[in-house]
Design an enzyme around this catalytic site. Structure first.
Site, PDB file in Angstrom:
ATOM      1  N   ARG A 135      23.934 -20.810 -29.831  1.00  0.00           N
ATOM      2  CA  ARG A 135      23.229 -19.962 -28.860  1.00  0.00           C
ATOM      3  C   ARG A 135      21.771 -20.376 -28.687  1.00  0.00           C
ATOM      4  O   ARG A 135      20.892 -19.528 -28.519  1.00  0.00           O
ATOM      5  CB  ARG A 135      23.308 -18.474 -29.271  1.00  0.00           C
ATOM      6  CG  ARG A 135      24.707 -17.879 -29.244  1.00  0.00           C
ATOM      7  CD  ARG A 135      25.113 -17.524 -27.815  1.00  0.00           C
ATOM      8  NE  ARG A 135      26.288 -16.676 -27.785  1.00  0.00           N
ATOM      9  CZ  ARG A 135      26.285 -15.367 -27.552  1.00  0.00           C
ATOM     10  NH1 ARG A 135      25.154 -14.751 -27.319  1.00  0.00           N
ATOM     11  NH2 ARG A 135      27.401 -14.695 -27.526  1.00  0.00           N
ATOM     12  N   ARG A 181      18.656 -15.379 -24.377  1.00  0.00           N
ATOM     13  CA  ARG A 181      17.650 -14.365 -24.050  1.00  0.00           C
ATOM     14  C   ARG A 181      16.372 -14.403 -24.879  1.00  0.00           C
ATOM     15  O   ARG A 181      15.377 -13.794 -24.504  1.00  0.00           O
ATOM     16  CB  ARG A 181      18.278 -12.964 -24.156  1.00  0.00           C
ATOM     17  CG  ARG A 181      19.135 -12.618 -22.963  1.00  0.00           C
ATOM     18  CD  ARG A 181      19.967 -11.390 -23.233  1.00  0.00           C
ATOM     19  NE  ARG A 181      20.846 -11.672 -24.355  1.00  0.00           N
ATOM     20  CZ  ARG A 181      21.803 -10.834 -24.780  1.00  0.00           C
ATOM     21  NH1 ARG A 181      21.979  -9.686 -24.194  1.00  0.00           N
ATOM     22  NH2 ARG A 181      22.558 -11.174 -25.801  1.00  0.00           N
ATOM     23  N   ARG A 207      18.033 -16.585 -15.461  1.00  0.00           N
ATOM     24  CA  ARG A 207      19.161 -15.661 -15.371  1.00  0.00           C
ATOM     25  C   ARG A 207      18.930 -14.631 -14.271  1.00  0.00           C
ATOM     26  O   ARG A 207      19.843 -14.284 -13.526  1.00  0.00           O
ATOM     27  CB  ARG A 207      19.372 -14.943 -16.696  1.00  0.00           C
ATOM     28  CG  ARG A 207      20.620 -14.053 -16.664  1.00  0.00           C
ATOM     29  CD  ARG A 207      20.773 -13.317 -17.943  1.00  0.00           C
ATOM     30  NE  ARG A 207      21.936 -12.494 -18.121  1.00  0.00           N
ATOM     31  CZ  ARG A 207      22.476 -11.639 -17.302  1.00  0.00           C
ATOM     32  NH1 ARG A 207      22.023 -11.514 -16.063  1.00  0.00           N
ATOM     33  NH2 ARG A 207      23.496 -10.898 -17.638  1.00  0.00           N
ATOM     34  N   ASP A 262      30.473 -19.787 -21.394  1.00  0.00           N
ATOM     35  CA  ASP A 262      30.866 -18.730 -22.322  1.00  0.00           C
ATOM     36  C   ASP A 262      32.338 -18.909 -22.678  1.00  0.00           C
ATOM     37  O   ASP A 262      33.093 -19.506 -21.910  1.00  0.00           O
ATOM     38  CB  ASP A 262      30.649 -17.346 -21.697  1.00  0.00           C
ATOM     39  CG  ASP A 262      30.670 -16.271 -22.772  1.00  0.00           C
ATOM     40  OD1 ASP A 262      29.641 -16.073 -23.440  1.00  0.00           O
ATOM     41  OD2 ASP A 262      31.734 -15.658 -22.986  1.00  0.00           O
ATOM     42  N   TYR A 288      39.551 -10.487 -26.908  1.00  0.00           N
ATOM     43  CA  TYR A 288      38.872  -9.967 -25.710  1.00  0.00           C
ATOM     44  C   TYR A 288      39.874  -9.655 -24.601  1.00  0.00           C
ATOM     45  O   TYR A 288      39.739  -8.668 -23.875  1.00  0.00           O
ATOM     46  CB  TYR A 288      37.813 -10.959 -25.222  1.00  0.00           C
ATOM     47  CG  TYR A 288      36.620 -11.038 -26.153  1.00  0.00           C
ATOM     48  CD1 TYR A 288      35.580 -10.115 -26.059  1.00  0.00           C
ATOM     49  CD2 TYR A 288      36.544 -12.002 -27.145  1.00  0.00           C
ATOM     50  CE1 TYR A 288      34.486 -10.164 -26.925  1.00  0.00           C
ATOM     51  CE2 TYR A 288      35.456 -12.072 -28.017  1.00  0.00           C
ATOM     52  CZ  TYR A 288      34.437 -11.140 -27.901  1.00  0.00           C
ATOM     53  OH  TYR A 288      33.367 -11.186 -28.760  1.00  0.00           O
TER      54      TYR A 288
HETATM   55  O1  CP3 Z   1      23.467 -21.941 -26.102  1.00  0.00           O
HETATM   56  C1  CP3 Z   1      24.683 -21.836 -26.371  1.00  0.00           C
HETATM   57  O2  CP3 Z   1      25.114 -21.717 -27.556  1.00  0.00           O
HETATM   58  C2  CP3 Z   1      25.720 -22.009 -25.271  1.00  0.00           C
HETATM   59  C3  CP3 Z   1      26.183 -20.857 -24.630  1.00  0.00           C
HETATM   60  C4  CP3 Z   1      27.101 -19.810 -25.265  1.00  0.00           C
HETATM   61  C5  CP3 Z   1      27.093 -18.467 -24.815  1.00  0.00           C
HETATM   62  N1  CP3 Z   1      28.111 -17.808 -25.430  1.00  0.00           N
HETATM   63  C6  CP3 Z   1      26.157 -17.915 -23.822  1.00  0.00           C
HETATM   64  C7  CP3 Z   1      26.006 -16.448 -23.697  1.00  0.00           C
HETATM   65  C8  CP3 Z   1      28.118 -19.925 -26.213  1.00  0.00           C
HETATM   66  C9  CP3 Z   1      28.541 -21.126 -27.057  1.00  0.00           C
HETATM   67  C10 CP3 Z   1      28.758 -18.641 -26.300  1.00  0.00           C
HETATM   68  C11 CP3 Z   1      29.914 -18.353 -27.164  1.00  0.00           C
HETATM   69  C12 CP3 Z   1      30.439 -16.988 -27.251  1.00  0.00           C
HETATM   70  N2  CP3 Z   1      30.525 -16.036 -26.267  1.00  0.00           N
HETATM   71  C13 CP3 Z   1      31.073 -16.465 -28.410  1.00  0.00           C
HETATM   72  C14 CP3 Z   1      31.328 -17.217 -29.697  1.00  0.00           C
HETATM   73  C15 CP3 Z   1      30.120 -17.402 -30.519  1.00  0.00           C
HETATM   74  C16 CP3 Z   1      29.507 -16.128 -31.052  1.00  0.00           C
HETATM   75  O3  CP3 Z   1      28.333 -15.891 -30.739  1.00  0.00           O
HETATM   76  O4  CP3 Z   1      30.213 -15.421 -31.783  1.00  0.00           O
HETATM   77  C17 CP3 Z   1      31.481 -15.149 -28.110  1.00  0.00           C
HETATM   78  C18 CP3 Z   1      32.187 -14.187 -29.046  1.00  0.00           C
HETATM   79  C19 CP3 Z   1      31.130 -14.897 -26.748  1.00  0.00           C
HETATM   80  C20 CP3 Z   1      31.445 -13.670 -25.949  1.00  0.00           C
HETATM   81  C21 CP3 Z   1      30.224 -13.021 -25.429  1.00  0.00           C
HETATM   82  N3  CP3 Z   1      29.387 -13.575 -24.499  1.00  0.00           N
HETATM   83  C22 CP3 Z   1      29.734 -11.737 -25.758  1.00  0.00           C
HETATM   84  C23 CP3 Z   1      30.360 -10.787 -26.755  1.00  0.00           C
HETATM   85  C24 CP3 Z   1      28.583 -11.549 -24.997  1.00  0.00           C
HETATM   86  C25 CP3 Z   1      27.744 -10.294 -24.925  1.00  0.00           C
HETATM   87  C26 CP3 Z   1      26.876 -10.140 -26.099  1.00  0.00           C
HETATM   88  C27 CP3 Z   1      25.580 -10.817 -25.862  1.00  0.00           C
HETATM   89  O5  CP3 Z   1      25.137 -11.579 -26.740  1.00  0.00           O
HETATM   90  O6  CP3 Z   1      25.005 -10.551 -24.807  1.00  0.00           O
HETATM   91  C28 CP3 Z   1      28.348 -12.723 -24.254  1.00  0.00           C
HETATM   92  C29 CP3 Z   1      27.232 -12.995 -23.309  1.00  0.00           C
HETATM   93  C30 CP3 Z   1      26.465 -14.260 -23.454  1.00  0.00           C
HETATM   94  N4  CP3 Z   1      27.008 -15.510 -23.670  1.00  0.00           N
HETATM   95  C31 CP3 Z   1      25.047 -14.402 -23.324  1.00  0.00           C
HETATM   96  C32 CP3 Z   1      24.762 -15.771 -23.470  1.00  0.00           C
HETATM   97  C33 CP3 Z   1      23.409 -16.446 -23.361  1.00  0.00           C
HETATM   98  C34 CP3 Z   1      24.083 -13.283 -22.997  1.00  0.00           C
HETATM   99  C35 CP3 Z   1      24.289 -12.896 -21.575  1.00  0.00           C
HETATM  100  C36 CP3 Z   1      23.050 -12.522 -20.862  1.00  0.00           C
HETATM  101  O7  CP3 Z   1      22.248 -13.397 -20.511  1.00  0.00           O
HETATM  102  O8  CP3 Z   1      22.896 -11.326 -20.610  1.00  0.00           O
END
Ligand code: CP3
Length: 348
Positions: free
Chosen positions: A29, A33, A42, A79, A155
């Protein structure tokens, strides 16, 4: 991919089994944010999925952390939930609420999923990968990724995030045939999706099994180890030389069987795994990636510096990629990330 073409990428050398000191570093990640420039992009994109599906913007947010920190690897900005979306399920990201999916209700809903649609619907993701392959610095490796089938299935069945996975597990235990059908479909779709990322320019792929630790042993073997072993085998056969990283978060003592049986090239260890244990039991089989507590990156200071050095000391005798034990959290101060990179690049 030829090894000689990439000999200067420390990240790929470690995945080929070399010990490199100081260890290459990237952070799960690393785009997101905690960075003001991410929040700005974003905002421009509108929704989160619009950001994932607009190649120019997705390339931009992937590059943002590289400009600041010069990480050894870039990870495609996307994602894990684009797979359900690509299969035709409704997926939305609501501000402050996390993901919301139209939960699969019955076997018919599984049959309505469209694996053939992945390559078309997710074409913008492949375009982002191709753009990144051209845009990243020469010494930086490009990581593609997907969620592992079990985590993605949670999910799809729960309709979003869950604390106990009661619905997904009820399918697993109570409707084993239907659950197996969904998992088989996800194995195929995920393999296909990762191969398309490789063909677009990804040099490495990572499978995120964030909720692996929720399963008892028998189910862990069936629904974490087996699917990841199948995906890894096909990638190794069809795209030889492209390393696979597995991240079965929370696997505990099953980490060892995970690496032996899946044959991944590298394993991501979560924060709870003692690095000295990983050096002894995991590094003989594959490279190890991890595992600083993401909250130490929020705290910073001497506690963070010391923990980073302890991890490097424990894992320096074998192939190690420095990373966190889970993703960066939004309240992380960007300057703490800069400090961590300095500490790791000083080595031990
Ligand atoms: O920089 C990176 O690592 C690449 C991008 C990336 C994202 N999600 C962007 C993201 C990667 C590799 C993921 C993986 C992901 N997504 C996982 C597995 C890894 C982990 O963290 O456990 C999971 C379970 C998800 C599912 C997911 N995506 C959730 C539950 C959420 C909401 C919670 C949150 O953190 O907001 C997301 C959203 C998400 N994916 C964001 C980002 C940058 C935030 C969204 C936003 O900008 O509002």
């Amino acid at each position: 991919m030829t090894l000689s073409a990439n000999i200067d990428k420390p990240f790929l050398r470690v995945l080929a089994g070399e010990s490199v000191s100081p260890p290459p570093i990237w952070l799960m990640r690393q785009a997101g944010r905690y960075l003001p420039e991410y929040r700005e992009t974003r905002e421009k994109a509108g929704g989160f999925l619009d950001l994932c599906y607009t190649p120019d913007l997705a390339v931009e947010v992937t590059l943002q952390p590289l400009r600041r920190y010069h990480f050894d690897a870039a990870i495609l900005f996307s994602d894990i939930l684009v797979i359900p979306h690509g299969l035709g399920q409704d997926v939305a990201f609501k501000q402050g609420e996390g993901p919301v999916l139209d939960a699969l209700k019955d076997v018919d809903a599984i049959d309505r999923l469209d694996p053939a649609g992945i390559r078309d619907r997710l074409a913008p993701v492949f375009k982002t990968v191709a753009g990144l392959a051209k845009a990243i610095p020469e010494s930086t490796a490009l990581i593609g990724f997907a969620g592992a089938p079990w985590t993605v299935a949670t999910y799809m069945l729960e309709g979003g995030s869950s604390k106990d996975f009661a619905t997904a597990k009820s399918w697993m235990y109570g409707r084993p045939k239907a659950f197996a059908r969904l998992m088989a479909l996800l194995v195929e779709a995920t393999t296909d999706y990762l191969i398309a990322q490789i063909d677009a320019g990804a040099e490495v792929v990572q499978l995120f099994d964030t909720w692996a630790g929720a399963l008892p042993e028998t189910q862990f073997r069936a629904w974490v180890i087996d699917p990841i072993a199948q995906i890894t085998q096909v990638i190794h056969e069809k795209r030889p030389g492209v390393p696979v990283i597995g991240f079965p978060k929370g696997a505990g003592v099953l980490y060892e069987d995970f690496v032996k049986l899946t044959k991944v090239d590298c394993v991501g260890i979560d924060t709870a795994v003692p690095p000295s244990w990983a050096a002894k039991h995991l590094q003989p089989h594959c490279a190890v990636q991890g595992n600083l507590d993401p909250i130490l990156l929020v705290a910073g200071g001497e506690a963070m510096d010391a923990a980073a050095r302890t991890i490097m000391e424990a894992l320096r005798g074998g192939p190690h990629i420095f990373n966190l034990g889970h993703g960066i959290v939004p309240q992380t101060p960007p300057e703490h990330v800069a400090r961590l990179v300095d500490v790791v690049r000083q080595g031990v």
